[in-house]
Design an enzyme around this catalytic site. Structure first.
Site, mmCIF file in Angstrom:
data_model
loop_
_atom_site.group_PDB
_atom_site.id
_atom_site.type_symbol
_atom_site.label_atom_id
_atom_site.label_comp_id
_atom_site.label_asym_id
_atom_site.label_seq_id
_atom_site.Cartn_x
_atom_site.Cartn_y
_atom_site.Cartn_z
ATOM 1 N N PHE A 130 -19.347 1.908 -2.646
ATOM 2 C CA PHE A 130 -20.527 2.045 -3.502
ATOM 3 C C PHE A 130 -21.825 1.910 -2.720
ATOM 4 C CE2 PHE A 130 -23.707 0.636 -6.569
ATOM 5 C CZ PHE A 130 -23.531 1.585 -7.574
ATOM 6 N N TYR A 175 0.833 -1.195 0.000
ATOM 7 C CA TYR A 175 0.000 0.000 0.000
ATOM 8 C C TYR A 175 0.875 1.255 0.000
ATOM 9 C CZ TYR A 175 -3.772 -3.176 1.517
ATOM 10 O OH TYR A 175 -4.682 -4.198 1.627
ATOM 11 N N SER A 210 -13.462 -4.320 2.188
ATOM 12 C CA SER A 210 -14.463 -3.686 1.320
ATOM 13 C C SER A 210 -15.888 -4.125 1.667
ATOM 14 C CB SER A 210 -14.168 -3.971 -0.158
ATOM 15 O OG SER A 210 -12.962 -3.387 -0.559
ATOM 16 N N HIS A 241 -0.742 -12.089 1.469
ATOM 17 C CA HIS A 241 -1.697 -11.228 0.766
ATOM 18 C C HIS A 241 -2.335 -11.934 -0.427
ATOM 19 C CE1 HIS A 241 -2.335 -6.644 -0.115
ATOM 20 N NE2 HIS A 241 -3.451 -7.314 -0.128
ATOM 21 N N LEU A 268 -18.253 -2.368 2.369
ATOM 22 C CA LEU A 268 -19.179 -1.393 1.798
ATOM 23 C C LEU A 268 -19.069 -1.342 0.275
ATOM 24 C CD1 LEU A 268 -18.715 1.419 4.450
ATOM 25 C CD2 LEU A 268 -20.786 0.077 4.040
ATOM 26 N N ARG A 295 -16.460 -1.172 -1.731
ATOM 27 C CA ARG A 295 -15.539 -0.095 -2.129
ATOM 28 C C ARG A 295 -16.239 1.270 -2.119
ATOM 29 N NH1 ARG A 295 -10.806 -2.387 -3.431
ATOM 30 N NH2 ARG A 295 -10.848 -4.578 -4.044
#
Length: 326
Positions: free
Chosen positions: A207, A56, A201, A122, A203, A205
């Site tokens: 949306f 990140y 995510s 990951h 949510l 991402r």
């Protein structure tokens, strides 16, 4: 304050905080001061699980989290990841033993800590047996550099193989009302093995909050511009999902996003979602969802309002999808 839940033997706040967006993916990186203030506020509210990764912001996110938790280490369950890197050809994956060890040492340095609480693979390297990767991870646990191990976006079979080498404490995968692929095989496998589940995510991402109605509203470098579910045609169909959520949320006096997040929170006591934000206001809205009480009837109505086959578009473009679910 929110309550706590257990990921295997690891106790954490019932909701975590995804820190990725503070450094990459969702638009221009802002002044880090608000991101750090958001992390501090999260700790005040009982959010203990902070999630980052070495990829990140090319390490910048780990450095940011490290600055934020300086002097607060005992309040934090610190999670980071290794295994994804980028070169001129795009996203790549590594899981060889030498890379595992080097990645851990570099993350410890960037985070400014002497141990990582939860260290995730990951993505699974298709060219390296997961047993080799987890053998190296187990050595890190023995040395005290890592406390618990997790895996991300893995198949049920891979989770079993990893768990046979060293206990898997947590699986991190995308799980929300519009991403439910782990429910048939992966979730039952985790529960059989006692593996906690950390949905990222939750949510969709962002949306499912209803704040995004067209990609034109997104910054030019926002990764969602390249995701199929946000593409022209698909986004209009998916907005119907948000409208259905809004109608149900209005009955409870909450937002569509809070209802969607509460649905994830109610999937089990072993589920700790990590919605991401770099704003205190959105953090507080998300944390409030952790205390929203939904009945079995509520859960059924939400599921009926957002059926699995109602979502238009794949999760990822092909280049990113190839390393998921291995």
């Amino acid at each position: 304050m929110i309550g706590t839940r257990r990921l295997g033997e690891l106790e954490v706040g019932a909701q975590g905080l995804g820190c990725m967006g503070m450094s990459q993916a969702y638009g221009v990186r802002d002044d880090d001061s608000e991101s750090i203030a958001t992390i501090h506020r999260a700790l005040e509210l009982g959010v203990t699980l902070l999630d980052t990764a070495n990829v990140y912001g090319a390490g910048a996110n780990e450095e940011l989290v490290g600055r934020a938790i300086a002097g607060r280490r005992d309040q934090v369950v610190l999670a980071t990841k290794f295994g994804i890197f980028h070169d001129d050809e795009g996203q790549k994956v590594r899981g060889d033993a030498a890379y595992v060890r080097r990645s851990a040492e570099e993350s410890l340095r960037r985070l400014g800590v002497d141990h990582i609480d939860l260290y995730y693979q990951h993505r699974v390297d298709p060219d390296v047996p997961v047993e080799e990767t987890w053998g190296a991870l187990s050595e890190l646990v023995t040395e005290g550099k890592v406390r618990y191990l997790g895996i991300s976006e893995a198949s049920a079979d891979t989770i079993r193989r990893a768990h046979a080498v060293h206990p898997v404490t947590a699986l991190q995968s995308e799980w929300s009302l519009w991403t439910r692929g782990i429910e048939d095989e992966v979730v039952p496998t985790c529960r059989e093995l006692g593996v906690g589940i950390v949905p990222f995510s939750p949510l969709g991402r962002g949306f499912l909050t209803g704040r995004i109605t067209t990609v034109d509203e997104l910054p030019a470098d926002d990764m969602r511009r390249n995701l199929p579910r946000f593409a022209e045609g698909n986004i209009d169909r998916n907005l119907r999902i948000v409208e259905a959520l809004r109608e149900l949320a209005a009955e409870k006096g909450v937002t569509a996003g809070q209802l969607a997040l509460a649905w994830v929170q109610h999937q089990g006591a072993d589920v700790v979602p990590i919605p991401g934000t770099k704003r205190r206001a959105y953090l507080e809205e998300n944390v409030a969802a952790a205390t929203l009480d939904l009945s079995g009837e509520d859960i059924a109505r939400i599921g009926s309002a957002v059926p699995v086959d109602a979502v238009a578009g794949e999760r990822y473009p092909a280049a990113l999808a190839r390393n998921v679910g291995k």
